[in-house]
Design a protein around this motif. Structure first.
Motif, mmCIF file in Angstrom:
data_model
loop_
_atom_site.group_PDB
_atom_site.id
_atom_site.type_symbol
_atom_site.label_atom_id
_atom_site.label_comp_id
_atom_site.label_asym_id
_atom_site.label_seq_id
_atom_site.Cartn_x
_atom_site.Cartn_y
_atom_site.Cartn_z
ATOM 1 N N ALA A 107 47.036 15.009 26.536
ATOM 2 C CA ALA A 107 45.533 15.898 27.138
ATOM 3 C C ALA A 107 44.079 16.413 26.088
ATOM 4 C CB ALA A 107 46.662 17.482 27.838
ATOM 5 N N ARG A 108 44.758 16.671 24.758
ATOM 6 C CA ARG A 108 43.484 16.858 23.803
ATOM 7 C C ARG A 108 42.672 15.295 23.642
ATOM 8 N NH1 ARG A 108 47.013 20.156 20.906
ATOM 9 N NH2 ARG A 108 47.383 22.198 22.271
ATOM 10 N N GLN A 109 43.790 14.398 23.463
ATOM 11 C CA GLN A 109 42.623 12.679 22.918
ATOM 12 C C GLN A 109 42.049 12.402 24.089
ATOM 13 O OE1 GLN A 109 43.599 10.698 20.228
ATOM 14 N NE2 GLN A 109 41.384 10.115 21.756
ATOM 15 N N LEU A 110 42.825 13.078 25.480
ATOM 16 C CA LEU A 110 41.925 12.663 27.058
ATOM 17 C C LEU A 110 41.071 13.199 26.319
ATOM 18 C CD1 LEU A 110 44.562 11.964 28.915
ATOM 19 C CD2 LEU A 110 43.384 10.457 28.935
ATOM 20 N N THR A 111 40.747 14.482 26.445
ATOM 21 C CA THR A 111 39.485 15.438 25.950
ATOM 22 C C THR A 111 38.135 15.104 25.351
ATOM 23 O OG1 THR A 111 40.467 17.543 24.864
ATOM 24 C CG2 THR A 111 40.975 17.431 27.043
ATOM 25 N N VAL A 112 39.455 14.214 24.362
ATOM 26 C CA VAL A 112 38.229 13.653 23.594
ATOM 27 C C VAL A 112 37.465 12.510 23.451
ATOM 28 C CG1 VAL A 112 37.886 12.693 21.095
ATOM 29 C CG2 VAL A 112 39.118 14.742 21.111
ATOM 30 N N GLY A 168 36.260 12.553 26.551
ATOM 31 C CA GLY A 168 35.069 12.858 27.427
ATOM 32 C C GLY A 168 36.095 12.947 28.955
ATOM 33 N N HIS A 169 37.132 12.650 28.887
ATOM 34 C CA HIS A 169 37.163 12.589 30.375
ATOM 35 C C HIS A 169 37.726 14.401 30.499
ATOM 36 C CE1 HIS A 169 38.485 8.862 31.133
ATOM 37 N NE2 HIS A 169 39.178 9.237 30.038
ATOM 38 N N ARG A 170 38.647 15.224 31.604
ATOM 39 C CA ARG A 170 38.454 16.380 32.165
ATOM 40 C C ARG A 170 39.759 16.650 32.540
ATOM 41 N NH1 ARG A 170 37.091 19.566 37.676
ATOM 42 N NH2 ARG A 170 38.859 18.912 38.398
ATOM 43 N N VAL A 171 40.784 17.262 31.480
ATOM 44 C CA VAL A 171 42.115 17.810 31.758
ATOM 45 C C VAL A 171 42.223 19.313 32.193
ATOM 46 C CG1 VAL A 171 44.166 17.597 30.491
ATOM 47 C CG2 VAL A 171 42.509 15.392 29.490
ATOM 48 N N ASP A 172 43.068 19.384 33.517
ATOM 49 C CA ASP A 172 43.326 20.584 33.457
ATOM 50 C C ASP A 172 44.578 20.841 32.814
ATOM 51 O OD1 ASP A 172 41.204 22.625 34.653
ATOM 52 O OD2 ASP A 172 41.311 20.696 36.499
ATOM 53 N N GLY A 183 37.642 6.106 29.191
ATOM 54 C CA GLY A 183 35.876 5.998 29.879
ATOM 55 C C GLY A 183 35.587 7.735 29.599
ATOM 56 N N VAL A 184 34.332 7.767 30.462
ATOM 57 C CA VAL A 184 33.678 9.041 29.857
ATOM 58 C C VAL A 184 34.103 9.841 31.263
ATOM 59 C CG1 VAL A 184 31.409 10.494 30.251
ATOM 60 C CG2 VAL A 184 32.349 7.714 28.704
ATOM 61 N N GLY A 185 35.015 10.942 31.124
ATOM 62 C CA GLY A 185 34.741 11.122 32.704
ATOM 63 C C GLY A 185 33.678 12.705 33.147
ATOM 64 N N GLU A 186 33.745 13.560 33.887
ATOM 65 C CA GLU A 186 33.276 14.782 34.293
ATOM 66 C C GLU A 186 33.422 16.116 33.242
ATOM 67 O OE1 GLU A 186 32.770 15.469 38.484
ATOM 68 O OE2 GLU A 186 32.762 13.820 39.011
ATOM 69 N N PRO A 187 32.705 16.688 33.406
ATOM 70 C CA PRO A 187 32.833 18.162 31.625
ATOM 71 C C PRO A 187 34.091 19.119 32.576
ATOM 72 C CG PRO A 187 30.763 18.259 31.851
ATOM 73 C CD PRO A 187 31.502 16.859 33.218
ATOM 74 N N GLY A 188 34.984 19.627 31.765
ATOM 75 C CA GLY A 188 36.213 20.575 32.317
ATOM 76 C C GLY A 188 35.406 21.695 33.046
ATOM 77 N N SER A 189 36.390 22.306 34.579
ATOM 78 C CA SER A 189 35.708 23.218 35.281
ATOM 79 C C SER A 189 37.232 23.666 35.761
ATOM 80 C CB SER A 189 35.137 22.586 36.214
ATOM 81 O OG SER A 189 35.429 21.588 37.194
ATOM 82 N N LEU A 190 37.347 24.734 36.345
ATOM 83 C CA LEU A 190 38.453 25.856 37.419
ATOM 84 C C LEU A 190 38.424 25.061 38.604
ATOM 85 C CD1 LEU A 190 37.733 28.531 35.341
ATOM 86 C CD2 LEU A 190 39.304 26.976 34.046
#
Length: 318
Positions: A21-26, A28-32, A297-304
């Motif tokens: 999950a941390r790698q995916l955020t690096v 640029g993807h959003r991970v909840d 790829g590049v995703g959107e910023p994280g959000s709740l």
């Protein structure tokens, strides 16, 4: 991409899948991250929102995460692995039937809801390996040498629900764990939980061609893309004694990046088609058909997520 990781408390400090999950955020993807075992969930709103490209489960067998994953799949959301495949291996009694019917080398399997019924297994079948049908992480696995030992073990088995028993496969005390990551197979040698005194150092080892063929067939039979297979090298050849969805992938080179790329591909494709395994130029492939690029790829910023306060963005939630 937007991904939801369902992580049980048992794996709160586990590197897999939180490092993924941390790698995916690096990238640029959003991970909840959702901890279904310790959360109040507005479950109907979460899955109805359809706000994630894929849902990823790392849970103990029988944990609440599987129900949430099935709810997501029921409304057409992508799950990693396919939720029907996960159910097929989480119930070890069901998995034994599926595997044996499809020609995989698995021991004869007895099942009983009451441990006392296991006493009806013929003495010639001993020693037995007895474990819960919904067990995981080696929980409550017992090597039972003779019927009298089963009687002494009875109280410890009483609260475990459906039990399975299989004749013990004579072996060296070393397990071979085969991991599949998006079509590639890797073998790890380690001490068997039934023989903890062996002192075998866990390490990556060459994968025998026959074991590779069986491991690839496991993925095809159960429809899994990320999985592990426990194999014993018995006197009559390799025997499959367990199958796990989303295992630890220990000793797999670049495991975090490999698994993260696999999650992205599966999320993009929605489904993956398994085909029989092949061996090419020393690289073992389980044969998952590609349906999307492996590059991050590049995703959107994280959000709740509205309606589900148990969610947290990666970093804040961990």
């Amino acid at each position: 991409m937007r991904l939801c990781f369902l992580v049980e408390e048992h794996y709160r400090s586990d590197g897999m899948p939180l490092d993924v999950a941390r790698q995916l955020t690096v990238w640029g993807h959003r991970v909840d991250v959702l901890r279904p075992g310790d959360s109040l969930m507005a479950i109907s709103e979460a899955v109805r929102a359809g706000s994630h490209d894929a849902w990823v489960l790392k849970t103990v067998s029988g944990g609440p995460g599987l129900t949430l994953l099935e709810a997501a799949a029921a409304v057409g959301l992508t799950t990693v692995n396919d939720v029907r495949s996960i159910r097929g291996v989480r119930d070890k009694a069901l998995a034994a039937v599926i595997a044996r019917t499809r020609g995989l080398p698995v021991p004869v399997t007895y099942a009983a809801a009451r441990w006392e019924r296991l006493a009806e297994i013929p003495a010639a079948e001993y020693p037995l390996v007895v474990k819960p049908a919904d067990g995981s992480s080696g929980r409550a696995v017992h090597l039972v040498a003779h019927p009298e030992e089963l009687l002494a073990l009875g109280p410890a088995l009483a609260g475990e629900g459906l039990l399975i028993a299989q004749p013990y496969v004579p072996n060296s005390g070393t397990d071979l764990k085969v991991y599949c990551v998006d079509g590639e197979l890797f073998a790890t040698e380690r001490s068997s939980p039934l023989h903890p005194g062996q002192g075998v150092r866990e390490r990556q080892v060459p994968l025998p061609a026959e074991v590779a063929r069986i491991a690839a067939q496991v993925g095809e039979v159960f429809g899994l893309d990320l999985y592990g297979v426990d194999v014993l090298l018995g006197p009559d050849g390799p025997v499959v004694v367990d199958v796990n969805d989303f295992p630890s992938f220990r000793q797999v080179p670049d495991a975090v990046a490999r698994v993260a790329r696999a999650v992205l591909r599966l999320a993009r494709s929605g489904t993956a088609v398994s085909v029989p395994g092949v061996v090419e130029a020393g690289v073992v492939k389980a044969g998952v058909v590609e349906a999307g690029a492996l590059e991050p790829g590049v995703g959107e910023p994280g959000s709740l997520v509205p309606g589900l306060g148990a969610y947290g963005r990666l970093g804040a939630a961990l």
